[in-house]
Structure formats: C-alpha cells, structure tokens
Design an enzyme around this catalytic site. Structure first.
Site, PDB file in Angstrom:
ATOM      1  N   TYR A  30      -0.826 -20.349   9.656  1.00 43.41           N
ATOM      2  CA  TYR A  30      -1.567 -20.348   8.256  1.00 43.41           C
ATOM      3  C   TYR A  30      -1.715 -18.942   7.575  1.00 43.41           C
ATOM      4  CZ  TYR A  30      -2.265 -25.265   9.739  1.00 43.41           C
ATOM      5  OH  TYR A  30      -2.162 -26.597  10.118  1.00 43.41           O
ATOM      6  N   LYS A  40      -0.108 -22.196  24.008  1.00 45.45           N
ATOM      7  CA  LYS A  40       1.444 -22.577  24.227  1.00 45.45           C
ATOM      8  C   LYS A  40       2.110 -21.437  24.637  1.00 45.45           C
ATOM      9  CE  LYS A  40       4.137 -25.869  24.646  1.00 45.45           C
ATOM     10  NZ  LYS A  40       3.868 -27.080  25.701  1.00 45.45           N
ATOM     11  N   ASP A  58      -1.138 -29.037  24.492  1.00 40.59           N
ATOM     12  CA  ASP A  58      -0.463 -30.265  24.878  1.00 40.59           C
ATOM     13  C   ASP A  58      -1.072 -31.112  26.049  1.00 40.59           C
ATOM     14  OD1 ASP A  58       0.761 -28.395  26.513  1.00 40.59           O
ATOM     15  OD2 ASP A  58       2.685 -29.445  26.631  1.00 40.59           O
ATOM     16  N   ASP A  83      -6.642 -26.924  13.608  1.00 40.18           N
ATOM     17  CA  ASP A  83      -6.593 -27.572  12.436  1.00 40.18           C
ATOM     18  C   ASP A  83      -6.467 -28.969  12.978  1.00 40.18           C
ATOM     19  OD1 ASP A  83      -6.514 -28.925   9.881  1.00 40.18           O
ATOM     20  OD2 ASP A  83      -4.480 -28.295   9.679  1.00 40.18           O
TER      21      ASP A  83
END
Ligand code: NAD
Length: 332
Positions: free
Chosen positions: A122, A169, A202, A226
């Site tokens: 972002y 990740k 995840d 978010d």
C-alpha cells in the site's frame, strides 16, 4: 480539550455524531475542530484530503475520523493512505475482543492486530511497464519494520500481554518478508519477557478460524493487516463493533475498521459502536482513562441489555435508538 473531527462519507456523519454525543455524556468537554476529507472535500476543495486538514491534525495532534469513500481503480489516491503517510501514522492498532451480548461462534477472543501502516503493497508505488503489464512495489525498509515490531512489543509490555506473533510470508517473498522477519527476530531479542512467535500468514488465517483465542498480539505488514483486521472483526460481531487507531510518534487518528457503507448510508441502520469505541481509544490516548473505561462499560451494558440494537447486531433499532441507549448507560 480540543480534537479534530472528520465526518467522512456515507454513514460517517451519522456515526461520528453519535460518538460525539456519547463522549459528551461521559462528561468530557471536547471542542471538536471540523476538518474536511472525502467526497465532499473533493467537490469543495478539488482534493479529498486538503492540506488544511493535515495542518489541523498536526496542530491538535488527535483526530476522530469517519470513513471516507475511495473510488476503485481510478481517480484520487486513497485518502486513508495519504493521511497515514502524510502524518506518519505508522501503526494501526485494532483491539478485537468478544463482547457479551453479541452472539458469535467464538467466546473469549481477546487479541490486538498491529499493522504497519505506511509501506508494503500500500505504499502506492505502482506503474505501467508497458500497456497490459503493471507492477506494484512491495516496499519494506528496515527502519519501518523494526519500528512497528518494537511498537507491538511495547504495547504488549504496557498492557501485560504475553505473546507477540509476527505474521509473514517469508518463504515466498524471501527478500521483502525475509527482511521483515529478520528485523522482527532482532527486536524480539530485546523483549525476553514477552513470548515471540512467527507464523506464515496463511497458517494464521487457518488458526484464527479454528480458535482465535490462541492469539494475543499479532503484528504484520500493511496489506496482511488490512485483511486480517476485517477477518478478526468478523470473529467478534462484525465491522460495526471493532474500533481502531492509527498512531504515529506525534499524531494519532482514531477510526473504525469499517468503511463508508454506502449500501446503508442514510437509512439509520449504521451501528455507531465501532466509532464510539474509537472515540474511547482517543480519550484513553490523551489520558482520559476513566472516561474511556466508562464508555467501554456503557457499550458492554448496552449490548448485554440488548436495547435499541441495530440490525447488524440482530436488533430492529436504528443508529438513533442505539446512541440513545449508549448515552443513557454512560450517564448512569
Ligand atoms: P464497508 O466497511 O463500508 O461495508 C462492508 C459491509 O459492512 C456493508 O454491507 C456495510 O453495510 C456493512 N457495515 C459497515 N459498517 C457498518 C456499520 N457501522 N454498521 C452496520 N453495517 C456496517 O466496506 P466497503 O463496502 O468495502 O467499502 C465502502 C467504501 O468505504 C469504499 O469506498 C472503501 O474504499 C471505503 N473504506 C474506507 C475506510 C476508511 O475510511 N477507514 C475503510 C474501509 C473502506
């Protein structure tokens, strides 16, 4: 005290007005300085985030903000992204707690999502390489990564929380989340009295769905935060009840997790609790701890009594009936 108030778009003016009433009922006299942002500001000033609004927040340091509408895939850059970057509101803090009286599949959820607010996907660094091919930069800097993880540990320390889970990740985004993870581990070494855990994002989603009570403080980069914030809101009763804060070294802007909800704007169906609780976070931030706690108690009592509740909470009330009940409870 003085604080900036941004009404926002859609349900924004309805829910921020409710929050101002509840704050007044808690006995805190706030001189709200109105500042424009969002669709109305775009029409009046040619900019949905006029410089004057940033200046007012810099001057008064705290703001309560209603949600603003962001056009999808075109037009102005997101007001929220500009606000967070412009005021260096680097930490988003969203406390997610089960509320008695709100029926959900889980009980005893009590976690805090801490999200890096200025970088990642972002950061707004997108460009077209050639027609039909675009690139988004996922920005991670050591300074911002260390700063947000330290913020999460300091929050854990101040509030007596036990575990900080860093979500990432790094197996796929080896460089960007690799750097973030390295920074998180280094900062964690500085807080041996708080447990540190690191988990793939995840996996975190799976575990949140299976048993959210396992988590305490979660810290992560911007986009993951978010998504996880909305997911966590869903665990405890939805967007209408979860408050939030965007905090920087100097300034802080308090707002709900939810958006401008154009589908229910003007219908009286908006739940004001998320913004009311965001206002309580603002009061807590400026040292009005007892008034903040009083508002939280009023929210809990209202939900337990089940009086005046809006449709998202299973009631048949309106923003007005729910606000009236909150005001009645807070003044007790
Ligand atoms: P949204 O949060 O506005 O709405 C999602 C769903 O939740 C809708 O069905 C809505 O009716 C419901 N909802 C949200 N808040 C509620 C409340 N207080 N009471 C009852 N129901 C509520 O998300 P969206 O529809 O994806 O976004 C609408 C606009 O808001 C978009 O322009 C988006 O960019 C913007 N947005 C702004 C912010 C912000 O200013 N902080 C945050 C998220 C989205």
């Amino acid at each position: 005290m003085q604080a900036v108030l941004i009404d926002g778009d859609g349900i924004g003016p309805e829910v921020t007005a409710a929050a101002c009433r509840v704050v007044a009922a808690a006995g805190v006299k706030v001189d709200w300085i109105r500042a424009p942002a969002g669709a109305a500001a775009a029409a009046d000033y040619g900019d949905p985030l006029p410089d004057e609004t940033l200046e007012l927040i810099r001057r008064y340091r705290v703001a309560l903000k209603g949600p603003v509408t962001t056009p999808v895939g075109r037009g102005f850059r997101s007001v929220n992204v500009r606000l967070r970057q412009g005021l260096d509101l680097f930490a988003s803090v969203r406390p997610v707690t089960s509320l008695a009286g709100v029926t959900t599949p889980y009980e005893n959820v009590d976690l805090v999502v801490v999200r890096e607010n200025t970088e990642g996907l972002y950061a707004g660094l997108e460009h077209e390489v050639v027609p039909g091919v675009v690139e988004s930069v996922r920005l991670v800097t050591r300074a911002a990564a260390e700063r947000i993880v330290r913020f999460a540990f300091e929050l854990a320390r101040a509030r007596g929380r036990r575990v900080v889970t860093f979500c990432h990740k790094a197996d796929v985004m080896r460089l960007s989340d690799g750097l973030f993870l390295e920074c998180a581990r280094a900062v964690a070494d500085d807080y041996p009295f708080v447990l540190f855990d690191e988990k793939a994002i995840d996996n975190v989603c799976l575990e949140l769905a299976a048993d959210p009570t396992r988590f305490d403080v979660l810290v992560m980069e911007n986009q993951f935060g978010d998504l996880i914030s909305d997911l966590c809101a869903g665990l405890v009763g939805g967007l209408g009840v979860v408050p939030g804060a965007n905090i920087g070294g100097r300034n802080a802007v308090f707002e709900a997790v939810h958006g401008s909800a154009p589908d229910i704007a003007g219908t009286g169906r908006a739940n004001p609790i998320a913004v009311v609780r965001s206002a309580a976070m603002l009061l807590d931030h400026v040292g009005r701890h007892e008034a903040a706690a009083q508002i939280e108690r009023a929210v809990a009592a209202t939900l337990q009594a089940g009086v005046g509740l809006t449709p998202d909470l299973g009631g048949s009330g309106t923003t007005a009936t729910l606000t009236d009940e909150l005001v009645r409870q807070v003044a007790r």
